[in-house]
Design an enzyme around this catalytic site. Structure first.
Site, PDB file in Angstrom:
ATOM      1  N   ASN A 102     -10.669  -3.373  -6.160  1.00  0.00           N
ATOM      2  CA  ASN A 102      -9.856  -2.489  -7.018  1.00  0.00           C
ATOM      3  C   ASN A 102     -10.436  -2.330  -8.431  1.00  0.00           C
ATOM      4  OD1 ASN A 102      -6.575  -3.421  -5.620  1.00  0.00           O
ATOM      5  ND2 ASN A 102      -8.014  -1.820  -5.001  1.00  0.00           N
ATOM      6  N   ASP A 151       0.836  -1.200   0.000  1.00  0.00           N
ATOM      7  CA  ASP A 151       0.000   0.000   0.000  1.00  0.00           C
ATOM      8  C   ASP A 151       0.881   1.264   0.000  1.00  0.00           C
ATOM      9  OD1 ASP A 151      -2.293   1.457  -0.001  1.00  0.00           O
ATOM     10  OD2 ASP A 151      -2.825   1.078   2.094  1.00  0.00           O
TER      11      ASP A 151
HETATM   12  C1  FPP Z   1      -2.258  -0.092  -3.141  1.00  0.00           C
HETATM   13  O1  FPP Z   1      -1.719   1.218  -3.084  1.00  0.00           O
HETATM   14  C2  FPP Z   1      -1.667  -0.791  -4.261  1.00  0.00           C
HETATM   15  C3  FPP Z   1      -2.373  -1.364  -5.268  1.00  0.00           C
HETATM   16  C4  FPP Z   1      -3.844  -1.325  -5.342  1.00  0.00           C
HETATM   17  C5  FPP Z   1      -1.702  -2.015  -6.398  1.00  0.00           C
HETATM   18  C6  FPP Z   1      -0.424  -2.711  -6.086  1.00  0.00           C
HETATM   19  C7  FPP Z   1       0.120  -3.213  -7.348  1.00  0.00           C
HETATM   20  C8  FPP Z   1       1.414  -3.191  -7.709  1.00  0.00           C
HETATM   21  C9  FPP Z   1       2.536  -2.704  -6.868  1.00  0.00           C
HETATM   22  C10 FPP Z   1       1.773  -3.723  -9.049  1.00  0.00           C
HETATM   23  C11 FPP Z   1       1.826  -5.199  -9.008  1.00  0.00           C
HETATM   24  C12 FPP Z   1       2.226  -5.699 -10.303  1.00  0.00           C
HETATM   25  C13 FPP Z   1       2.482  -6.991 -10.577  1.00  0.00           C
HETATM   26  C14 FPP Z   1       2.940  -7.316 -11.924  1.00  0.00           C
HETATM   27  C15 FPP Z   1       2.331  -8.075  -9.596  1.00  0.00           C
HETATM   28  P1  FPP Z   1      -2.639   2.474  -3.384  1.00  0.00           P
HETATM   29  O2  FPP Z   1      -2.586   2.745  -4.833  1.00  0.00           O
HETATM   30  O3  FPP Z   1      -3.998   2.242  -2.813  1.00  0.00           O
HETATM   31  O4  FPP Z   1      -1.884   3.612  -2.623  1.00  0.00           O
HETATM   32  P2  FPP Z   1      -2.535   4.817  -1.794  1.00  0.00           P
HETATM   33  O5  FPP Z   1      -3.167   4.185  -0.579  1.00  0.00           O
HETATM   34  O6  FPP Z   1      -1.338   5.649  -1.443  1.00  0.00           O
HETATM   35  O7  FPP Z   1      -3.495   5.534  -2.681  1.00  0.00           O
END
Ligand code: FPP
Length: 216
Positions: free
Chosen positions: A50, A2
């Site tokens: 998501n 996250d």
């Molecule tokens: C949460 O952070 C993260 C996600 C919803 C996506 C995580 C995915 C990746 C790191 C890519 C994975 C790729 C592969 C190929 C496995 P957020 O976006 O909710 O962050 P925030 O809370 O700061 O908004």
């Protein structure tokens, strides 16, 4: 993993910029984990919820999945890492579904490690699916047989779950399997997560007293 969105925002960049940085961190931490002798590493890459993010962000994440499943992950396979994908794959575009199928079906002799990616995954959804599958099979389950209906079948429950980004909740991740997992929450945003912090967390884990409900 996250904190990608906030990491990007701090740099006045779109959220997709944070996810790109996040996947680079993932590849490097993954290598650190296997080098440190951790056999099973599981990540939450995309939840059932998501799908409701803005289309531009969902598309950017799909592009990352496409690139990694068709190109980058073959490097992990060369290093004898077995890759599993946990979740409902039905909503993913066909080319990604096919790439996942190919990667998951690559047999690896004597794997060095196992990398599990939860994608289109939700813990409640997994439990409900398992219940329905057991009913369909006409089986009255116990803890052992129930576990065999979960995506995680054959994989030990997680010893340690680390959540980056400062929130202190599980958010539908491995709800059944986390019963006795140790939890660690860090404010570090995922793209900034480092090998040094991983080692600190493992040292903290090592001094915890795991009793599994029993008295020692
Ligand atoms: C949460 O952070 C993260 C996600 C919803 C996506 C995580 C995915 C990746 C790191 C890519 C994975 C790729 C592969 C190929 C496995 P957020 O976006 O909710 O962050 P925030 O809370 O700061 O908004």
């Amino acid at each position: 993993m996250d904190g990608n969105g906030r990491w990007a925002k701090k740099r006045v960049q779109p959220r997709s910029f944070g996810h790109k940085a996040g996947v680079r961190t993932l590849m490097s931490i993954l290598e650190d984990c296997f080098d440190l002798g951790i056999k099973y590493v599981s990540v939450y890459a995309f939840s059932t919820e998501n799908w409701n993010r803005p289309q531009v962000e969902v598309d950017a994440l799909m592009d990352l999945f496409r690139t990694y499943f068709t190109k980058q992950f073959s490097k992990l396979i060369e290093k004898k890492i077995k890759i599993n994908v946990w979740g409902d794959k039905s909503k993913f575009p066909d080319d990604i579904k096919n790439a996942i199928h190919e990667i998951e079906n690559t047999a690896i002799n004597d794997p060095k490690g196992v990398f599990n990616i939860a994608m289109g995954y939700g813990g409640r959804n997994e439990i409900i699916k398992a219940v329905n599958d057991a009913i369909k099979a006409g089986i009255e389950v116990d803890e052992k047989t129930f576990a065999s209906y979960l995506y995680t079948t054959g994989i030990p429950d997680p010893d340690l779950i680390i959540r980056t980004g400062g929130e202190m909740r599980i958010s539908n991740f491995l709800l059944y399997q986390c019963a006795y997992s140790e939890l660690y929450f860090t404010k570090t945003l995922w793209p900034d997560f480092s090998k040094e912090e991983l080692i600190e967390i493992l040292e903290n884990y090592n001094i915890r007293d795991r009793r599994f409900g029993k008295v020692k």
